[in-house]
Scaffold this motif. Structure first.
Motif, PDB file in Angstrom:
ATOM      1  N   SER A 165      35.362   3.090  31.501  1.00 51.03           N
ATOM      2  CA  SER A 165      36.727   2.566  31.527  1.00 51.03           C
ATOM      3  C   SER A 165      37.029   1.712  30.296  1.00 51.03           C
ATOM      4  O   SER A 165      38.186   1.507  29.949  1.00 51.03           O
ATOM      5  N   LYS A 166      35.991   1.212  29.603  1.00 53.19           N
ATOM      6  CA  LYS A 166      36.213   0.449  28.385  1.00 53.19           C
ATOM      7  C   LYS A 166      36.742   1.347  27.275  1.00 53.19           C
ATOM      8  O   LYS A 166      37.155   0.882  26.228  1.00 53.19           O
ATOM      9  N   LEU A 167      36.713   2.650  27.485  1.00 58.81           N
ATOM     10  CA  LEU A 167      37.186   3.601  26.486  1.00 58.81           C
ATOM     11  C   LEU A 167      38.672   3.918  26.645  1.00 58.81           C
ATOM     12  O   LEU A 167      39.215   4.705  25.876  1.00 58.81           O
ATOM     13  N   GLU A 168      39.329   3.308  27.636  1.00 57.14           N
ATOM     14  CA  GLU A 168      40.747   3.575  27.851  1.00 57.14           C
ATOM     15  C   GLU A 168      41.533   3.286  26.589  1.00 57.14           C
ATOM     16  O   GLU A 168      41.327   2.268  25.932  1.00 57.14           O
ATOM     17  N   GLY A 169      42.409   4.214  26.234  1.00 56.05           N
ATOM     18  CA  GLY A 169      43.228   4.054  25.040  1.00 56.05           C
ATOM     19  C   GLY A 169      42.602   4.642  23.785  1.00 56.05           C
ATOM     20  O   GLY A 169      43.250   4.738  22.745  1.00 56.05           O
ATOM     21  N   ARG A 170      41.322   5.048  23.873  1.00 56.42           N
ATOM     22  CA  ARG A 170      40.638   5.626  22.704  1.00 56.42           C
ATOM     23  C   ARG A 170      41.131   7.045  22.458  1.00 56.42           C
ATOM     24  O   ARG A 170      41.442   7.792  23.376  1.00 56.42           O
ATOM     25  N   LYS A 171      41.181   7.417  21.200  1.00 58.23           N
ATOM     26  CA  LYS A 171      41.569   8.773  20.797  1.00 58.23           C
ATOM     27  C   LYS A 171      40.388   9.712  20.984  1.00 58.23           C
ATOM     28  O   LYS A 171      39.245   9.346  20.713  1.00 58.23           O
ATOM     29  N   ILE A 172      40.659  10.919  21.461  1.00 56.20           N
ATOM     30  CA  ILE A 172      39.596  11.904  21.703  1.00 56.20           C
ATOM     31  C   ILE A 172      40.005  13.253  21.122  1.00 56.20           C
ATOM     32  O   ILE A 172      41.176  13.510  20.839  1.00 56.20           O
ATOM     33  N   ARG A 173      39.010  14.106  20.999  1.00 57.03           N
ATOM     34  CA  ARG A 173      39.228  15.511  20.649  1.00 57.03           C
ATOM     35  C   ARG A 173      38.567  16.334  21.737  1.00 57.03           C
ATOM     36  O   ARG A 173      37.422  16.094  22.110  1.00 57.03           O
ATOM     37  N   TRP A 174      39.302  17.293  22.270  1.00 63.20           N
ATOM     38  CA  TRP A 174      38.764  18.190  23.292  1.00 63.20           C
ATOM     39  C   TRP A 174      37.840  19.166  22.579  1.00 63.20           C
ATOM     40  O   TRP A 174      38.235  19.780  21.590  1.00 63.20           O
ATOM     41  N   ILE A 175      36.586  19.334  23.041  1.00 58.46           N
ATOM     42  CA  ILE A 175      35.615  20.137  22.279  1.00 58.46           C
ATOM     43  C   ILE A 175      35.240  21.466  22.922  1.00 58.46           C
ATOM     44  O   ILE A 175      34.587  22.291  22.284  1.00 58.46           O
ATOM     45  N   GLN A 176      35.643  21.691  24.177  1.00 55.82           N
ATOM     46  CA  GLN A 176      35.343  22.997  24.773  1.00 55.82           C
ATOM     47  C   GLN A 176      36.364  23.316  25.842  1.00 55.82           C
ATOM     48  O   GLN A 176      36.978  22.433  26.411  1.00 55.82           O
ATOM     49  N   GLY A 177      36.548  24.606  26.085  1.00 57.60           N
ATOM     50  CA  GLY A 177      37.513  25.030  27.088  1.00 57.60           C
ATOM     51  C   GLY A 177      38.858  25.385  26.478  1.00 57.60           C
ATOM     52  O   GLY A 177      38.994  25.537  25.267  1.00 57.60           O
ATOM     53  N   PRO A 178      39.888  25.521  27.316  1.00 56.69           N
ATOM     54  CA  PRO A 178      41.188  26.008  26.845  1.00 56.69           C
ATOM     55  C   PRO A 178      41.925  25.055  25.901  1.00 56.69           C
ATOM     56  O   PRO A 178      42.806  25.474  25.171  1.00 56.69           O
ATOM     57  N   THR A 197      40.522  23.299  23.393  1.00 57.66           N
ATOM     58  CA  THR A 197      39.654  23.016  22.255  1.00 57.66           C
ATOM     59  C   THR A 197      40.453  22.583  21.036  1.00 57.66           C
ATOM     60  O   THR A 197      41.453  23.201  20.694  1.00 57.66           O
ATOM     61  N   ASN A 198      39.998  21.485  20.413  1.00 58.45           N
ATOM     62  CA  ASN A 198      40.564  20.891  19.198  1.00 58.45           C
ATOM     63  C   ASN A 198      41.889  20.163  19.402  1.00 58.45           C
ATOM     64  O   ASN A 198      42.469  19.686  18.432  1.00 58.45           O
ATOM     65  N   LEU A 199      42.384  20.065  20.626  1.00 59.38           N
ATOM     66  CA  LEU A 199      43.577  19.255  20.866  1.00 59.38           C
ATOM     67  C   LEU A 199      43.185  17.778  20.833  1.00 59.38           C
ATOM     68  O   LEU A 199      42.104  17.403  21.284  1.00 59.38           O
ATOM     69  N   ASN A 232      33.517  17.440  28.057  1.00 54.02           N
ATOM     70  CA  ASN A 232      34.488  18.247  27.343  1.00 54.02           C
ATOM     71  C   ASN A 232      35.145  17.508  26.183  1.00 54.02           C
ATOM     72  O   ASN A 232      35.945  18.086  25.460  1.00 54.02           O
ATOM     73  N   LEU A 233      34.831  16.221  26.032  1.00 53.29           N
ATOM     74  CA  LEU A 233      35.522  15.380  25.058  1.00 53.29           C
ATOM     75  C   LEU A 233      34.596  14.841  23.992  1.00 53.29           C
ATOM     76  O   LEU A 233      33.405  14.691  24.207  1.00 53.29           O
ATOM     77  N   GLU A 234      35.190  14.504  22.859  1.00 50.67           N
ATOM     78  CA  GLU A 234      34.494  13.834  21.773  1.00 50.67           C
ATOM     79  C   GLU A 234      35.359  12.665  21.358  1.00 50.67           C
ATOM     80  O   GLU A 234      36.555  12.843  21.077  1.00 50.67           O
ATOM     81  N   ILE A 235      34.797  11.471  21.327  1.00 50.52           N
ATOM     82  CA  ILE A 235      35.559  10.287  20.949  1.00 50.52           C
ATOM     83  C   ILE A 235      35.714  10.274  19.432  1.00 50.52           C
ATOM     84  O   ILE A 235      34.765  10.530  18.707  1.00 50.52           O
ATOM     85  N   ILE A 236      36.923   9.978  18.983  1.00 52.88           N
ATOM     86  CA  ILE A 236      37.188   9.892  17.550  1.00 52.88           C
ATOM     87  C   ILE A 236      37.047   8.433  17.144  1.00 52.88           C
ATOM     88  O   ILE A 236      37.779   7.574  17.630  1.00 52.88           O
TER      89      ILE A 236
END
Length: 172
Positions: free
Chosen positions: A117-130, A132-134, A166-170
């Motif tokens: 929950s400390k990651l709330e508000g962090r930007k992410i990149r979707w890395i797998q699935g429909p 991807t790269n959003l 499914n996520l990668e933190i930026i």
């Protein structure tokens, strides 16, 4: 570093239900080094909210063993431990030292209050699935580890639930 510590590797062991304290006592008696990362969670008991420590990986802890000695047999028969997690039938799953060191660093830096929950508000990149790269933003996380992510798709904000895998933190 002695010869003994060069041969030691981290492995994962499964605990018997509600036996963490007894497993810790018995591991200390046998001089095993172990690591059980925890997090603070708030639970409701009647009308009272309590903060308690729970295992970050419920039912599992990390134990440092020598796979070329009798450590495996004594660990298998340790009171409070169900089994050593294995890959396939025979091979013991080994966790890299760097992984455990990173977990220890996070635990020491954030204490037991380190939560997803400390990651709330962090930007992410979707890395797998429909999706991807959003790119998106973490909205919140529930107790089961499901994360709600906010995406802007075709000028419309959409919230999607997913697992952390499914996520990668930026960073940056």
């Amino acid at each position: 570093m002695t010869d003994r510590t060069k041969k030691l590797v981290w492995s994962v062991v499964q605990l018997k239900p509600n036996m963490l304290k007894k497993a810790k006592i018995n591991l200390e008696r046998q001089n095993f080094e172990y690591f059980a990362p925890t997090k603070n969670v708030t639970i409701r008991v009647g009308n009272i909210f309590k903060k308690i420590n729970k295992l970050f990986f419920p039912g599992y802890i990390f134990v440092r063993i020598n796979i070329f000695s009798t450590d495996i047999k004594s660990l298998d028969s340790t009171y409070g431990i169900s089994k050593i997690v294995r890959v396939g039938q025979k091979k013991i799953g080994i966790i890299p030292n760097s992984c455990i060191e990173n977990l220890k660093f996070l635990q020491s830096k954030h204490g037991s209050d380190y939560e997803i929950s400390k990651l709330e508000g962090r930007k992410i990149r979707w890395i797998q699935g429909p999706f991807t790269n959003l790119l998106g933003e973490i909205v919140n996380c529930d107790d089961n580890g499901r994360i709600r992510v906010l995406f802007n798709i075709l000028n419309s904000n959409k919230i999607v639930k997913t697992d952390f895998k499914n996520l990668e933190i930026i960073y940056g």
